[in-house]
Design a protein around this motif. Structure first.
Motif, short mmCIF file in Angstrom:
data_model
loop_
_atom_site.label_atom_id
_atom_site.label_comp_id
_atom_site.label_asym_id
_atom_site.label_seq_id
_atom_site.Cartn_x
_atom_site.Cartn_y
_atom_site.Cartn_z
N ALA A 1 0.84 -1.20 0.00
CA ALA A 1 0.00 0.00 0.00
C ALA A 1 0.87 1.24 0.00
N ALA A 2 0.66 2.12 -0.96
CA ALA A 2 1.42 3.37 -1.06
C ALA A 2 0.68 4.49 -0.37
N PRO A 3 1.35 5.24 0.51
CA PRO A 3 0.69 6.36 1.18
C PRO A 3 0.69 7.62 0.31
N LEU A 4 -0.46 8.23 0.16
CA LEU A 4 -0.57 9.47 -0.61
C LEU A 4 -1.42 10.44 0.21
N PRO A 5 -0.83 11.00 1.27
CA PRO A 5 -1.59 11.83 2.21
C PRO A 5 -1.86 13.24 1.70
N ILE A 6 -2.52 13.30 0.57
CA ILE A 6 -2.86 14.58 -0.06
C ILE A 6 -4.37 14.64 -0.20
N ILE A 7 -4.99 15.75 0.19
CA ILE A 7 -6.43 15.88 0.03
C ILE A 7 -6.75 16.44 -1.35
N ASN A 8 -7.97 16.15 -1.82
CA ASN A 8 -8.46 16.67 -3.09
C ASN A 8 -7.58 16.30 -4.28
N ILE A 9 -7.14 15.06 -4.35
CA ILE A 9 -6.40 14.59 -5.52
C ILE A 9 -7.41 14.47 -6.66
N ASP A 10 -7.30 15.34 -7.65
CA ASP A 10 -8.29 15.33 -8.72
C ASP A 10 -7.85 14.46 -9.89
N THR A 11 -8.76 14.27 -10.83
CA THR A 11 -8.48 13.36 -11.95
C THR A 11 -7.40 13.90 -12.87
N ASP A 12 -7.18 15.22 -12.88
CA ASP A 12 -6.11 15.79 -13.69
C ASP A 12 -4.74 15.47 -13.07
N MET A 13 -4.69 15.34 -11.75
CA MET A 13 -3.46 14.92 -11.09
C MET A 13 -3.22 13.42 -11.34
N ILE A 14 -4.30 12.66 -11.37
CA ILE A 14 -4.17 11.22 -11.59
C ILE A 14 -3.70 10.94 -13.02
N ILE A 15 -4.33 11.60 -13.99
CA ILE A 15 -3.93 11.44 -15.40
C ILE A 15 -4.13 12.78 -16.12
N PRO A 16 -3.07 13.56 -16.35
CA PRO A 16 -3.18 14.88 -16.97
C PRO A 16 -3.83 14.85 -18.36
N LYS A 17 -4.38 15.99 -18.73
CA LYS A 17 -5.21 16.11 -19.93
C LYS A 17 -4.53 15.69 -21.21
#
Length: 201
Positions: free
Chosen positions: A11-27
């Protein structure tokens, strides 16, 4: 769609709030309609430097997390635009489960359509799981969908809730089309009956 029954993985920790879909996969990666090949672009703006080299400080570039199959993330994961490429990128990288206190509705629904299990936990439970995830290659969790449990590396267990219909979809590995085809006999029977009763339709 691949069935989801039980998953044991880092399990990878990603303690960031509001990770949006553009952060997950940019446009710039949205031109394709293929579900494969997007794993290398997952979190690309955080994962790579401007010259294309890897950012050694980003969690998925660290040796212990390169094959993470679970992400433990901050609140409101998957917010922003409705792009289905976001779960495609996660799945292509190898992530089958995301754990957070909350998810954006569209992203949450898209996960189930693509064989990813999004788990909602309490803030207190997330803190425990985030602590587990900080252990690098020893950050191994076992997610049992049938039992609705998450077991940590020390044996501690957390229970989670999930809609029964969504749970069954993942257990059986059914996408929307396959789910509809389960009702094919009933649909065919209805059409035959309607054809006999109302032949003018």
């Amino acid at each position: 769609m691949e069935k989801f029954t039980q998953l044991t993985g880092v399990a990878a920790p990603l303690p960031i709030i509001n990770i949006d879909t553009d952060m997950i996969i940019p446009k710039q990666y949205l031109k394709t309609i293929k579900r494969t090949g997007l794993g290398s672009a997952l979190f690309s703006e955080m994962r790579y430097n401007e010259d294309g080299s890897e950012n050694p400080d980003f969690v998925l570039n660290k040796p212990g997390y390169r094959k993470a199959s679970i992400i433990v993330a901050g609140d409101n994961f998957g917010c922003g635009s409705s792009r289905e490429h976001a779960p495609w990128a996660l799945l292509d990288f190898g992530v089958r489960c995301v754990i957070s206190t909350s998810f954006a509705d569209i992203f949450y629904n898209n996960c189930f359509k693509n064989g990813i299990l999004p788990i909602k936990v309490t803030p207190e439970q997330l803190a425990l799981l985030m602590d587990d995830a900080e252990r690098g290659s020893n950050a191994t969790l076992t997610v049992d969908l049938a039992a609705q449990t998450i077991q940590g590396p020390d044996g501690g267990t957390i229970r989670f809730d999930i809609d029964p219909a969504r749970k069954q979809v993942l257990l059986e590995g059914l996408d929307d089309i396959a789910s509809t085809l389960k009702s094919d006999p009933a649909i065919a029977g209805f059409e035959k009956k309607m054809g006999a009763e109302r032949p003018w339709l």
